[in-house]
Design a protein around this motif. Structure first.
Motif, PDB file in Angstrom:
ATOM      1  N   PRO A  10       0.838  -1.197   0.000  1.00 38.22           N
ATOM      2  CA  PRO A  10       0.000   0.000   0.000  1.00 38.22           C
ATOM      3  C   PRO A  10       0.874   1.247   0.000  1.00 38.22           C
ATOM      4  O   PRO A  10       0.942   1.979   0.985  1.00 38.22           O
ATOM      5  CB  PRO A  10      -0.818  -0.154   1.293  1.00 38.22           C
ATOM      6  CG  PRO A  10       0.060  -0.947   2.208  1.00 38.22           C
ATOM      7  CD  PRO A  10       0.845  -1.868   1.310  1.00 38.22           C
ATOM      8  N   VAL A  35     -11.445   4.159   0.938  1.00 40.70           N
ATOM      9  CA  VAL A  35     -10.688   3.022   1.475  1.00 40.70           C
ATOM     10  C   VAL A  35      -9.234   3.077   1.012  1.00 40.70           C
ATOM     11  O   VAL A  35      -8.301   2.873   1.804  1.00 40.70           O
ATOM     12  CB  VAL A  35     -11.339   1.688   1.052  1.00 40.70           C
ATOM     13  CG1 VAL A  35     -10.466   0.506   1.460  1.00 40.70           C
ATOM     14  CG2 VAL A  35     -12.727   1.549   1.676  1.00 40.70           C
ATOM     15  N   ALA A  38      -7.260   5.968   2.652  1.00 38.97           N
ATOM     16  CA  ALA A  38      -6.943   5.700   4.052  1.00 38.97           C
ATOM     17  C   ALA A  38      -5.843   4.658   4.204  1.00 38.97           C
ATOM     18  O   ALA A  38      -5.075   4.685   5.176  1.00 38.97           O
ATOM     19  CB  ALA A  38      -8.207   5.243   4.790  1.00 38.97           C
ATOM     20  N   GLY A  39      -5.723   3.733   3.250  1.00 34.93           N
ATOM     21  CA  GLY A  39      -4.785   2.629   3.404  1.00 34.93           C
ATOM     22  C   GLY A  39      -3.445   2.817   2.745  1.00 34.93           C
ATOM     23  O   GLY A  39      -2.501   2.068   3.029  1.00 34.93           O
ATOM     24  N   ALA A  40      -3.309   3.796   1.847  1.00 30.76           N
ATOM     25  CA  ALA A  40      -2.054   3.995   1.124  1.00 30.76           C
ATOM     26  C   ALA A  40      -1.290   5.180   1.698  1.00 30.76           C
ATOM     27  O   ALA A  40      -1.871   6.102   2.275  1.00 30.76           O
ATOM     28  CB  ALA A  40      -2.328   4.229  -0.355  1.00 30.76           C
ATOM     29  N   ARG A 119      -9.687  -3.371  -0.701  1.00 31.16           N
ATOM     30  CA  ARG A 119      -8.796  -4.072   0.235  1.00 31.16           C
ATOM     31  C   ARG A 119      -7.865  -5.023  -0.488  1.00 31.16           C
ATOM     32  O   ARG A 119      -6.704  -5.203  -0.099  1.00 31.16           O
ATOM     33  CB  ARG A 119      -9.628  -4.823   1.276  1.00 31.16           C
ATOM     34  CG  ARG A 119     -10.275  -3.902   2.304  1.00 31.16           C
ATOM     35  CD  ARG A 119     -11.139  -4.664   3.287  1.00 31.16           C
ATOM     36  NE  ARG A 119     -11.691  -3.784   4.307  1.00 31.16           N
ATOM     37  CZ  ARG A 119     -12.640  -4.128   5.161  1.00 31.16           C
ATOM     38  NH1 ARG A 119     -13.168  -5.365   5.099  1.00 31.16           N
ATOM     39  NH2 ARG A 119     -13.080  -3.265   6.063  1.00 31.16           N
ATOM     40  N   LEU A 122      -4.914  -3.142  -1.673  1.00 32.47           N
ATOM     41  CA  LEU A 122      -3.967  -2.812  -0.615  1.00 32.47           C
ATOM     42  C   LEU A 122      -3.260  -4.033  -0.039  1.00 32.47           C
ATOM     43  O   LEU A 122      -2.091  -3.959   0.341  1.00 32.47           O
ATOM     44  CB  LEU A 122      -4.697  -2.074   0.510  1.00 32.47           C
ATOM     45  CG  LEU A 122      -5.347  -0.736   0.136  1.00 32.47           C
ATOM     46  CD1 LEU A 122      -6.210  -0.230   1.279  1.00 32.47           C
ATOM     47  CD2 LEU A 122      -4.283   0.294  -0.222  1.00 32.47           C
ATOM     48  N   GLU A 123      -3.961  -5.167   0.018  1.00 32.08           N
ATOM     49  CA  GLU A 123      -3.435  -6.327   0.742  1.00 32.08           C
ATOM     50  C   GLU A 123      -3.193  -7.535  -0.142  1.00 32.08           C
ATOM     51  O   GLU A 123      -2.706  -8.566   0.334  1.00 32.08           O
ATOM     52  CB  GLU A 123      -4.432  -6.721   1.855  1.00 32.08           C
ATOM     53  CG  GLU A 123      -4.744  -5.597   2.824  1.00 32.08           C
ATOM     54  CD  GLU A 123      -5.937  -5.905   3.716  1.00 32.08           C
ATOM     55  OE1 GLU A 123      -6.498  -7.025   3.576  1.00 32.08           O
ATOM     56  OE2 GLU A 123      -6.305  -5.038   4.537  1.00 32.08           O
TER      57      GLU A 123
END
Length: 294
Positions: A10, A35, A38-40, A119, A122-123
């Motif tokens: 991310p 999303v 917020a995650g990167a 997600r 990111l994952e």
């Protein structure tokens, strides 16, 4: 299909939001953006208005990892651009499927919910996938169908995008309904009562790695090609049945040539032709897509 279990990080993302996605489902676009932001570590958002701006955003991505928010056609457009600039091998794509044409995304294993797909960006992990490249340098990610099957996905409404200052795709629901009703009354769509153009038996020669699977003397109802495993295309030919149903003919190989009377075909979401001959060749592990980690 070749796979590489390389974890996606991310880090810095380039979020390219296709205009069709903004018109079709602004709420899913907003959720995906929230999303991912917020995650990167850093997210740059690009809102291209057409193919030229879409291409420019990809060319200027730098070290950012491109994330497409759009449907199958946005993914195909990105892979085609990277392939033609010979940058496909070094660029891993990610997709949040939003829009009216999502059959390819589902078949590739991309989650179709905005939160789950974001997600996975990111994952998830990069997976190297095979690609079909034809003799006009066109690419196929999913299936080639001859003759082209009628489109089942609805076309997006051609309404203007409100831009980044208003809600993403943010026409109020009641206004969208009124606009759609007016367009329908003013420009009713024709109703098709007969078979799709080009449908019906055809006389084609199908060769797989130089070996003839079916020749011109045997009419066929349909031919399909898909990227398979280990750098081979899976080919299925359905001969015209007379009386009892004829069993399909199948084969696999690296190069598939179809020739005969001029024919049309559908590759992914795009209909092409007519052509007299076309050859598709498999490129093993030619492109990378971020998918949920296994």
């Amino acid at each position: 299909m070749a796979e590489v279990a390389t974890s996606a990080r991310p880090d810095q993302l380039l979020l390219v939001i296709d205009p069709v996605a903004r018109r079709a489902d602004g709420e899913s676009v907003r959720i995906a953006k929230d999303v991912l932001s917020a995650g990167a570590a850093h997210t740059k958002v690009c809102l291209p208005d057409g193919p030229e701006e879409f291409a420019r955003a990809l060319r200027r991505r730098g070290s950012r990892r491109p994330v497409l928010v759009g449907d199958d056609r946005a993914l195909l457009r990105a892979v085609t651009l990277l392939h033609r600039h010979r940058e496909l091998a070094g660029c891993t794509l990610s997709l949040v499927p939003v829009g009216p044409v999502l059959g390819l995304a589902r078949s590739l294993g991309v989650p179709t919910g905005a939160v789950a797909a974001a997600r996975a960006v990111l994952e998830g992990a990069e997976r190297r996938l095979d690609l079909l490249v034809d003799d006009s340098d066109g690419v196929v990610l999913g299936t080639v169908g001859i003759p082209p099957a009628p489109r089942r996905d609805p076309e997006p409404d051609p309404e203007p995008d409100p831009g980044p200052d208003g809600p993403v795709g943010g026409t109020r629901p009641w206004l969208r309904t009124c606009q759609s009703l007016v367009r329908t009354l003013a420009h009713p769509r024709p109703v098709r009562t007969g078979p799709a153009p080009g449908a019906g038996p055809a006389r084609l020669r199908v060769e797989v790695d130089g070996v003839t699977l079916v020749d011109l003397d045997q009419p066929v109802e349909a031919v399909s090609l898909t990227p398979g495993a280990a750098g081979a295309a899976q080919v299925e030919v359905r001969p015209l049945s007379v009386g009892a149903e004829a069993s399909p003919l199948t084969a696999s190989g690296r190069a598939v040539t179809v020739s005969g009377a001029h024919f049309r075909y559908r590759a992914d979401a795009v209909e092409s032709g007519p052509v007299g001959t076309r050859t598709w060749t498999v490129r093993a592990g030619a492109w990378g897509l971020t998918l949920p980690a296994r």
